[in-house]
Design a protein around this motif. Structure first.
Motif, PDB file in Angstrom:
ATOM      1  N   PHE A 186      -2.428  33.790  13.786  1.00  0.00           N
ATOM      2  CA  PHE A 186      -3.846  33.488  13.659  1.00  0.00           C
ATOM      3  C   PHE A 186      -4.084  32.095  14.187  1.00  0.00           C
ATOM      4  O   PHE A 186      -3.158  31.297  14.326  1.00  0.00           O
ATOM      5  N   ASP A 190      -9.762  32.010  14.370  1.00  0.00           N
ATOM      6  CA  ASP A 190      -9.715  33.093  13.385  1.00  0.00           C
ATOM      7  C   ASP A 190     -10.145  32.593  12.012  1.00  0.00           C
ATOM      8  O   ASP A 190     -10.899  33.257  11.299  1.00  0.00           O
ATOM      9  N   ARG A 194     -13.447  33.864   9.994  1.00  0.00           N
ATOM     10  CA  ARG A 194     -13.316  34.511   8.687  1.00  0.00           C
ATOM     11  C   ARG A 194     -14.154  33.784   7.637  1.00  0.00           C
ATOM     12  O   ARG A 194     -14.755  34.415   6.765  1.00  0.00           O
TER      13      ARG A 194
END
Length: 223
Positions: A186, A190, A194
């Motif tokens: 990740f 990312d 998120r």
């Protein structure tokens, strides 16, 4: 003292960054300097997070590890952050202290564009290049040219937009060390996505960084 530097936007710093830095210590380095960029020359910083906040998150992330330090020279210098300027600064700052070349840690996707760096040959002459694995690639992966490339013959990674970057090992003309780091698949992108989307992200960053992001409502955090 053997010294290595690890530059980046660290927007935010996450557990993958720390894993890479910790792996670099296995190459015999005594200290890793995290160098947060002010304005990166080859990409636009995402999200409106100040340099001081990125610096504060880094400080929180490495607290308690005497082998990790922050070098704020690029933020203090301002403007576009070029590695050659930082390397020249550090060679002078640590003159008579550093043993051998300064290590320069970079991800595979950065290595794929190293030839575009300002004074790339001079940077390579001053530094011991260390290339970290960034993403686990399959037997074949789509390259930046649009063709399938076998993983075994290429240095490659995924950039901040998820675009695969690659360069033939034979075409990377500078000497380098291949870092055998654990791959955490990740990126900072990312993590930011998120957070903004309200998905799980707590354990992608160190606890102190999580607390800082929540307390300051960064990246659209609504917790």
């Amino acid at each position: 003292m053997k010294l290595a530097i690890y530059g980046g936007s660290f927007n935010p710093v996450h557990c993958g960054h720390l894993t890479v830095a910790d792996s670099a210590l296995e190459l015999g380095y005594d200290k890793i300097l995290f160098v947060p960029t002010f304005i990166p020359p080859h990409k636009q910083l995402a999200a409106s997070v100040s340099p001081s906040s990125r610096l504060a998150m880094l400080e929180a992330a490495i607290a308690g590890n005497p082998k990790f330090e922050i070098e704020p020279c690029e933020i203090q210098r301002g403007g576009i952050s070029y590695t050659i300027d930082t390397v020249r600064f550090l060679k002078e700052k640590y003159r008579g202290v550093v043993k051998g070349k300064i290590g320069l840690i970079m991800g595979q996707e950065i290595a794929a564009e190293f030839d575009k760096w300002k004074n790339a040959d001079e940077v390579a002459a001053f530094c011991e290049i260390i290339i970290a694995n960034r993403r686990q690639l399959g037997d074949a992966q789509l390259s930046s040219t649009g063709s399938n490339k076998p993983r075994g013959n290429f240095l490659g990674g995924v950039d901040a937009t998820g675009h695969f970057m690659s360069v033939k090992k034979g075409e990377f003309k500078w000497e380098y060390k291949d870092l055998k780091n654990l791959i955490l698949s990740f990126s900072s992108t990312d993590v930011r996505n998120r957070i903004a989307q309200g998905k799980s992200w707590r354990y992608l960053v160190p606890p102190a960084v999580y607390d800082y992001i929540v307390a300051n409502r960064l990246y659209g955090c609504k917790q």
